[in-house]
Design a protein around this motif. Structure first.
Motif, PDB file in Angstrom:
ATOM      1  N   UNK A 199       0.909  -1.279   0.077  1.00  0.00           N
ATOM      2  CA  UNK A 199       0.053  -0.010   0.185  1.00  0.00           C
ATOM      3  C   UNK A 199       0.726   1.347  -0.001  1.00  0.00           C
ATOM      4  N   UNK A 200       1.013   1.878   1.186  1.00  0.00           N
ATOM      5  CA  UNK A 200       1.861   3.139   0.993  1.00  0.00           C
ATOM      6  C   UNK A 200       3.109   3.377   1.939  1.00  0.00           C
ATOM      7  N   UNK A 201       3.646   2.061   2.121  1.00  0.00           N
ATOM      8  CA  UNK A 201       4.973   2.153   2.751  1.00  0.00           C
ATOM      9  C   UNK A 201       5.644   0.684   2.344  1.00  0.00           C
ATOM     10  N   UNK A 202       7.240   1.197   2.105  1.00  0.00           N
ATOM     11  CA  UNK A 202       7.941  -0.042   1.783  1.00  0.00           C
ATOM     12  C   UNK A 202       7.869  -1.256   2.785  1.00  0.00           C
ATOM     13  N   UNK A 203       7.929  -2.488   2.363  1.00  0.00           N
ATOM     14  CA  UNK A 203       7.722  -3.422   3.241  1.00  0.00           C
ATOM     15  C   UNK A 203       8.528  -3.414   4.470  1.00  0.00           C
ATOM     16  N   UNK A 204       9.881  -3.214   4.284  1.00  0.00           N
ATOM     17  CA  UNK A 204      10.879  -3.130   5.442  1.00  0.00           C
ATOM     18  C   UNK A 204      10.793  -2.116   6.510  1.00  0.00           C
ATOM     19  N   UNK A 205       9.801  -0.984   6.048  1.00  0.00           N
ATOM     20  CA  UNK A 205       9.474  -0.104   7.030  1.00  0.00           C
ATOM     21  C   UNK A 205       8.568  -0.705   8.225  1.00  0.00           C
ATOM     22  N   UNK A 206       7.626  -1.386   7.638  1.00  0.00           N
ATOM     23  CA  UNK A 206       6.675  -2.269   8.496  1.00  0.00           C
ATOM     24  C   UNK A 206       7.638  -2.966   9.430  1.00  0.00           C
ATOM     25  N   UNK A 207       8.696  -3.561   8.874  1.00  0.00           N
ATOM     26  CA  UNK A 207       9.313  -4.596   9.823  1.00  0.00           C
ATOM     27  C   UNK A 207      10.207  -3.701  10.652  1.00  0.00           C
ATOM     28  N   UNK A 208      10.830  -2.543  10.413  1.00  0.00           N
ATOM     29  CA  UNK A 208      11.342  -1.834  11.282  1.00  0.00           C
ATOM     30  C   UNK A 208      10.631  -1.172  12.318  1.00  0.00           C
ATOM     31  N   UNK A 209       9.196  -0.991  11.948  1.00  0.00           N
ATOM     32  CA  UNK A 209       8.479  -0.146  13.021  1.00  0.00           C
ATOM     33  C   UNK A 209       7.875  -1.493  13.823  1.00  0.00           C
ATOM     34  N   UNK A 210       7.793  -2.643  13.508  1.00  0.00           N
ATOM     35  CA  UNK A 210       7.461  -3.565  14.324  1.00  0.00           C
ATOM     36  C   UNK A 210       8.672  -3.758  15.666  1.00  0.00           C
ATOM     37  N   UNK A 211      10.060  -3.691  14.978  1.00  0.00           N
ATOM     38  CA  UNK A 211      10.824  -3.978  16.064  1.00  0.00           C
ATOM     39  C   UNK A 211      11.170  -2.654  17.299  1.00  0.00           C
ATOM     40  N   UNK A 212      10.666  -1.558  16.585  1.00  0.00           N
ATOM     41  CA  UNK A 212      10.598  -0.402  17.375  1.00  0.00           C
ATOM     42  C   UNK A 212       9.539  -0.228  18.443  1.00  0.00           C
ATOM     43  N   UNK A 213       8.281  -0.764  17.937  1.00  0.00           N
ATOM     44  CA  UNK A 213       7.212  -0.951  18.655  1.00  0.00           C
ATOM     45  C   UNK A 213       7.357  -2.168  19.907  1.00  0.00           C
TER      46      UNK A 213
END
Ligand code: UTP
Length: 285
Positions: free
Chosen positions: A29-43
């Protein structure tokens, strides 16, 4: 805890898209896949992330870097919301990079993190081409399990029997409703050989000993150094049944399905997408 995100693979299942761009940068959708992954680590509470990259992966580094020109432009033109979303990306965490020189498999990619996680008892691994969605982030669920049980732990999910050959699969021994002792692991077994249909989904908390075991692991399925093969030598591993949804975007069809599903979550465009899909279906079915 530190996190390691392997993102150096060649992405052959996604060719020709991945000829000159990393599959981890494909938008969902509106973000590159790896951004979701980094955001999961941060969260999950992690602020030190090592991304394993390789040839042709520069855009990953650029994505998480500051972009002075772009930010200046957005500021000057009063595009504050966009500016905020762009600034946020470079402030997510301390992100480090190491290059895997040859794509010798996931085990080898993780081995590239040895120096960075030296001295740490355990570290988290999140595959750069897999997104998970849950109230408590998947990696956090694993970290909590590690804190309670004190050994390496991997997230697993039941998959249809005919799909087991796409994954690493565990031989489970029941401990609690959602926790198993892993008695054995097999990488990409045939449905007949699979010891269960609990597949490894791409989230791990691994003890540092894994590096010694990777060193002693010979190439396995596909001629690659498999993390699954190295994990067989760990004294104890738990398989945790992840409470949430997993999206593997490493192949075209799953990437497409995920993109549609995520777009439908955006109330602003949901109706539009539904109308469009209905129209397409009416023409074809
Ligand atoms: P995959 O096996 O799905 O990635 O690895 P791949 O090899 O790029 O895919 P195909 O089969 O050729 O299409 C899962 C994750 O591990 C990384 C990938 O980038 C992906 O995020 N990986 C894999 C590495 O970092 N290095 C490798 O040598 C292999």
């Amino acid at each position: 805890m530190k996190a390691v995100i392997p993102a150096a693979g060649l992405g052959t299942r996604f060719l020709p898209v991945t000829k000159a761009q990393p599959k981890e940068m494909l938008p969902v959708y509106d973000k590159p896949t790896i951004q979701y992954v980094v955001e999961e680590a941060v969260a999950s509470g992690i602020d030190d992330i090592l991304i394993v990259t390789g040839k042709g992966k520069r855009s990953i580094e650029d994505h998480f870097d500051k972009s002075f020109e772009l930010e200046y432009f957005l500021e000057k033109n009063g595009k504050h919301e966009l500016l905020e979303s762009v600034e946020k990306i470079s402030e997510l965490a301390d992100i480090y990079y190491v290059r895997q020189k040859e794509q010798r498999g996931l085990g080898d990619a993780i081995y590239c993190a040895k120096k960075h996680v030296d001295g740490e008892e355990v570290f988290a691994v999140l595959l750069g081409d897999t997104i998970t969605i849950s109230d408590i982030p998947c990696t956090r669920q694993l970290m909590d399990t590690y804190e309670e049980y004190g050994s390496s732990v991997i997230a697993v999910e039941k998959v249809p029997k005919e799909k087991v050959e796409m994954y690493g699969v565990i031989k489970p021994k029941t401990l609690t409703e959602d926790l198993y002792i892993v008695e054995d692991l097999v990488e990409k077994p045939s449905p007949e050989e699979a010891p269960s249909n609990f597949a490894i989904i791409g989230r791990y908390v691994l003890e540092n000993e894994i590096f010694d075991h990777i060193e002693n692991t010979s190439p396995g399925v596909g001629g690659e150094i498999q993390l699954t093969d190295a994990m067989r030598f760990l004294d104890r591993i738990y398989g945790y049944v992840f409470n949430g949804k997993t999206y593997d975007i490493g192949n075209k069809i799953d990437w497409l399905k995920t993109s549609i599903e995520f777009a439908l979550e955006d109330e602003g465009i949901k109706e539009d997408i539904i109308d469009h899909l209905k129209e397409l279906l009416n023409e074809r079915v």
